[in-house]
Design an enzyme around this catalytic site. Structure first.
Site, PDB file in Angstrom:
ATOM      1  N   GLY A 297      69.835  84.838  48.807  1.00  0.00           N
ATOM      2  CA  GLY A 297      70.522  83.715  49.436  1.00  0.00           C
ATOM      3  C   GLY A 297      69.667  82.469  49.476  1.00  0.00           C
ATOM      4  O   GLY A 297      68.511  82.457  49.039  1.00  0.00           O
ATOM      5  N   ILE A 299      68.346  80.741  52.100  1.00  0.00           N
ATOM      6  CA  ILE A 299      67.167  80.876  52.958  1.00  0.00           C
ATOM      7  C   ILE A 299      66.273  82.004  52.459  1.00  0.00           C
ATOM      8  O   ILE A 299      65.054  81.848  52.343  1.00  0.00           O
ATOM      9  CB  ILE A 299      67.595  81.142  54.418  1.00  0.00           C
ATOM     10  CG1 ILE A 299      68.357  79.942  54.978  1.00  0.00           C
ATOM     11  CG2 ILE A 299      66.373  81.448  55.278  1.00  0.00           C
ATOM     12  CD1 ILE A 299      67.537  78.723  55.173  1.00  0.00           C
ATOM     13  N   SER A 321      73.855  91.483  46.236  1.00  0.00           N
ATOM     14  CA  SER A 321      74.436  90.824  45.063  1.00  0.00           C
ATOM     15  C   SER A 321      73.507  91.014  43.872  1.00  0.00           C
ATOM     16  O   SER A 321      72.383  90.502  43.856  1.00  0.00           O
ATOM     17  CB  SER A 321      74.642  89.331  45.339  1.00  0.00           C
ATOM     18  OG  SER A 321      74.947  88.645  44.143  1.00  0.00           O
ATOM     19  N   ILE A 348      72.611  96.099  53.778  1.00  0.00           N
ATOM     20  CA  ILE A 348      71.922  96.438  55.033  1.00  0.00           C
ATOM     21  C   ILE A 348      72.761  97.338  55.918  1.00  0.00           C
ATOM     22  O   ILE A 348      72.222  97.972  56.834  1.00  0.00           O
ATOM     23  CB  ILE A 348      71.511  95.165  55.808  1.00  0.00           C
ATOM     24  CG1 ILE A 348      72.737  94.315  56.161  1.00  0.00           C
ATOM     25  CG2 ILE A 348      70.500  94.360  55.013  1.00  0.00           C
ATOM     26  CD1 ILE A 348      72.430  93.178  57.128  1.00  0.00           C
ATOM     27  N   LYS A 415      74.574  78.149  65.998  1.00  0.00           N
ATOM     28  CA  LYS A 415      75.945  78.533  66.339  1.00  0.00           C
ATOM     29  C   LYS A 415      75.982  79.701  67.328  1.00  0.00           C
ATOM     30  O   LYS A 415      77.042  80.042  67.860  1.00  0.00           O
ATOM     31  CB  LYS A 415      76.721  78.876  65.072  1.00  0.00           C
ATOM     32  CG  LYS A 415      76.953  77.665  64.169  1.00  0.00           C
ATOM     33  CD  LYS A 415      77.604  78.047  62.866  1.00  0.00           C
ATOM     34  CE  LYS A 415      77.879  76.811  62.006  1.00  0.00           C
ATOM     35  NZ  LYS A 415      76.659  76.080  61.644  1.00  0.00           N
ATOM     36  N   LYS A 427      76.057  86.523  65.758  1.00  0.00           N
ATOM     37  CA  LYS A 427      74.617  86.222  65.673  1.00  0.00           C
ATOM     38  C   LYS A 427      73.971  86.260  67.059  1.00  0.00           C
ATOM     39  O   LYS A 427      72.835  86.705  67.208  1.00  0.00           O
ATOM     40  CB  LYS A 427      74.403  84.851  65.023  1.00  0.00           C
ATOM     41  CG  LYS A 427      74.787  84.798  63.548  1.00  0.00           C
ATOM     42  CD  LYS A 427      73.956  85.732  62.689  1.00  0.00           C
ATOM     43  CE  LYS A 427      72.562  85.189  62.448  1.00  0.00           C
ATOM     44  NZ  LYS A 427      71.805  86.049  61.497  1.00  0.00           N
ATOM     45  N   ASN A 452      71.689  73.710  60.545  1.00  0.00           N
ATOM     46  CA  ASN A 452      72.062  73.705  59.141  1.00  0.00           C
ATOM     47  C   ASN A 452      70.876  73.350  58.268  1.00  0.00           C
ATOM     48  O   ASN A 452      70.003  72.579  58.662  1.00  0.00           O
ATOM     49  CB  ASN A 452      73.185  72.686  58.896  1.00  0.00           C
ATOM     50  CG  ASN A 452      74.470  73.069  59.601  1.00  0.00           C
ATOM     51  OD1 ASN A 452      74.445  73.533  60.726  1.00  0.00           O
ATOM     52  ND2 ASN A 452      75.587  72.876  58.951  1.00  0.00           N
ATOM     53  N   VAL A 460      78.000  71.884  53.372  1.00  0.00           N
ATOM     54  CA  VAL A 460      78.820  70.687  53.243  1.00  0.00           C
ATOM     55  C   VAL A 460      78.361  69.771  52.110  1.00  0.00           C
ATOM     56  O   VAL A 460      79.196  69.165  51.419  1.00  0.00           O
ATOM     57  CB  VAL A 460      78.842  69.937  54.602  1.00  0.00           C
ATOM     58  CG1 VAL A 460      77.470  69.416  54.972  1.00  0.00           C
ATOM     59  CG2 VAL A 460      79.835  68.799  54.567  1.00  0.00           C
TER      60      VAL A 460
END
Length: 646
Positions: A297, A299, A321, A348, A415, A427, A452, A460
């Site tokens: 990913g 991060i 993936s 996971i 979030k 989360k 973000n 975005v």
């Protein structure tokens, strides 16, 4: 040029320097005894000088690329040779007359004159070779197109490197006309053959007067506010602004102009460079077996890049993936062939697979970046959010603790604060469980929470860019939608620093700076694309999506944060939920997940995260004001700003 010819040239120029030193010492009129002394002392003096040069490794230095460090080494060799000759002169001076050996005396005056002559001769032939080579290379690299007249913004170290590179690379088809710099001490000076023409405020008039076609920002580490100001000046002058991405592009005094690019949104939002306690981070990672989940990913992949630079004994890339895992594994093995990097296809939530992986590899350090993150998507699929974000995290954390890992670091999100979405609630539930593990665990379990990141997959900014390329419109959910932003490399650096600092049970909060309006991001991207809002492309407000808030918080007003020893890392003051209570709620949540009844699932999730509540959103035309406030608290002088609705 052959090595033997270089040796011959060195011997010739040393001999010439020695003879010239005699002539200068005696004003060009050598007495007959001094002629004899020159003939007798010359061979052994030159041989000794060259021997010292050889001992200093001067023969290995490239003549074509001689630089200041090489010059310093030549000077040290010449001084050493002169010191040895001076010592011999002193010793021979004690031999009594008559003796032929006394003809071997080199006058002290000759030695004093010979030192600078020998140094200038040895360095001079090398710089002559470099100049000749650069001239030949310059003719070979003649540009096929007319050179673009370029104004360099910033006359610092990076600017000088750029000017030097442009001089030696005519094939780049860039012609520097001068510098602008806001340092008043540089005004009117000439740097590497280019004049400092004024300050950045003079940029529009200079571009017009000098027929400048583009401006190149040669200040790799200035804040985003400075880049924004210079970009607007370039826009008013109707010249494009280019930039060198960062100081990491300048290595060993070389600047890679092939990486020069247009100013991007990341440049406008950049902040001061992160300063790390590198020794602490090195001891956290170096020589250890490190497992990173979500390695493919945005991060996770950047975390793995930074981990590789810290020298782990083995790096385990855990990713479900296959394509993403293939890409990051290929990239890292190419960049770090010396490291043991193991790609592991694994989910996971697949307990048997993860258990076998931990048992076989016994990781010392676990960085958990795997998660479902798209807010609207998880509103439609709450069961998958719970399965991955809560129970997937629980599985990895339990395995890390059960196999005696030194540290477990979970990456969380803003979030999770007062969550209004399934994503945020799951989360936060994961944060609660990870924090409860610290009660009885020898493993240091910590959480790092931030907002973000710029340019992550599905975020975005890539969406806005795609919409602009397609001709618009650019869709923004709400005119008052605000978010905290941080670059991916900066976030990952601070994650590693926080992980190294953690002692167990902390929820670290990263300083995200000031929140940014999403509509302002859209306008910046439109301007950077050379377009104008309303004239070339429209912005349309589409309405807030399910689960979204108009703003995000890094900590609740009740939590607050305390300072740590790092200026950009804070630690949240969150009350831990007792482990037995957490386990009870997780049992109910798993039962609800198994039953596949959405109402039961949401009720069980609220039991673990009581602050979770869905909110009703006003239409874009009914935007409430948003203010940024800081809660005064004597115990927490380092509070980060919290956006709250009035």
């Amino acid at each position: 040029m052959l090595r033997i010819s270089q040796v011959v040239i060195d011997l010739v120029v040393l001999s010439a320097s020695f003879a010239l030193a005699f002539l200068i010492r005696f004003d060009g009129d050598l007495p007959a005894p001094m002629v004899v002394r020159l003939l007798l002392t010359g061979p052994y003096a030159v041989a000794l000088e060259y021997g010292v040069l050889f001992a200093f490794g001067i023969h290995r230095l490239s003549w074509r690329f001689i630089g200041l460090p090489d010059t310093r080494r030549i000077l040290a060799a010449c001084v050493s040779a002169s010191a040895i000759l001076g010592g011999l002169r002193f010793a021979i001076g004690f031999i009594s007359e008559p003796s032929l050996i006394r003809y071997g005396l080199i006058p002290y005056g000759v030695l004093g004159v010979n030192l600078p002559l020998a140094f200038l001769a040895v360095t001079g032939v090398r710089f002559a070779r470099r100049t000749l080579g650069e001239g030949i290379e310059s003719k070979r690299r003649r540009p096929v197109a007319p050179a673009t007249r370029t104004l360099l913004v910033g006359a610092g170290e990076a600017g000088v490197l750029v000017a030097r590179e442009l001089t030696s690379r005519p094939d780049l088809a860039l012609r520097a006309v001068g510098f602008v710099d806001d340092d008043p001490r540089k005004a009117g000076s000439v740097i590497h053959g280019l004049p400092v023409l004024g300050t950045t405020a003079d940029l529009p008039s200079l571009c017009s007067r000098l027929r400048v076609k583009q401006a190149l920002i040669t200040m790799p580490n200035v804040p985003g506010s400075v880049v924004r100001r210079i970009s607007k000046l370039c826009e008013s002058a109707r010249v494009p602004a280019k930039i060198i991405p960062g100081v990491y592009e300048i290595v060993g005094g070389q600047v890679n102009l092939s990486r020069m690019r247009d100013v991007a949104i990341e440049d406008l939002l950049r902040r001061d460079a992160v300063t790390l306690d590198r020794e602490e981070v090195l001891s956290f990672v170096s020589g250890k077996v490190v497992l990173a989940t979500g390695a493919g990913g945005s991060i996770g992949s950047e975390l793995c890049r930074q981990l590789c630079a810290l020298g782990p004994r083995r790096l385990l890339l855990v990713e479900r993936s296959e394509n993403a895992l293939f890409n990051i594994h290929r990239e890292l093995t190419a960049a770090h062939p010396e490291l043991d990097i193991v790609p592991c296809i694994a989910d996971i939530t697949d307990q048997p697979r993860m258990s076998a992986l931990f048992a076989a590899q016994r990781p010392n350090l676990v960085l958990h970046a795997a998660a479902h993150k798209h807010v609207p998507m998880l509103e439609w699929n709450p069961g998958e959010a719970v399965k991955n974000n809560v129970f997937g995290t629980k599985a990895v954390a339990d395995l890390a603790v059960g196999h005696g890992a030194e540290a477990f670091v979970m990456i969380s999100t803003d979030k999770a604060v007062n969550p209004s979405s399934v994503m945020g609630a799951t989360k936060r539930a994961a944060e609660v469980y990870v924090q409860s593990l610290a009660e009885d665990s020898k493993t240091r379990v910590v959480t790092v929470r931030f907002g973000n990141v710029l340019g992550s997959a599905g975020s975005v900014i890539p969406i806005f860019r795609e919409q602009i390329q397609q001709g618009g419109p650019v869709t923004v959910t709400h005119p008052e939608m605000r978010r905290y932003f941080m670059t991916i490399p900066e976030a990952c650096q601070l994650v590693l620093q926080a992980g190294a600092m953690g002692r167990g049970g902390e929820i670290f909060v990263l300083d995200m700076g000031e929140p940014v309006k999403i509509v302002d991001l859209a306008r910046d991207l439109i301007a950077l694309s050379g377009l104008r809002e309303k004239e070339d492309i429209d912005i349309v407000f589409s309405g807030v999506r399910p689960g979204e808030k108009l703003f995000e918080e890094l900590a609740t007003l009740g939590e607050g944060v305390n300072k740590t020893r790092h200026p950009k890392i804070f630690v949240g003051r969150l009350q831990r939920v007792p482990s037995a209570e957490v386990q009870l709620h997780l049992t109910r949540l798993r039962a609800a997940l198994t039953s596949e009844r959405s109402a039961d699932l949401m009720a069980s999730l609220r039991g673990l995260v009581p602050e979770y509540q869905q909110i009703e959103h006003p239409s874009p035309s009914e935007a409430p004001p948003v203010a940024t406030v800081t809660t005064p608290d004597p115990a927490a002088p380092g509070l980060v700003p919290l956006a709250v609705r009035q």
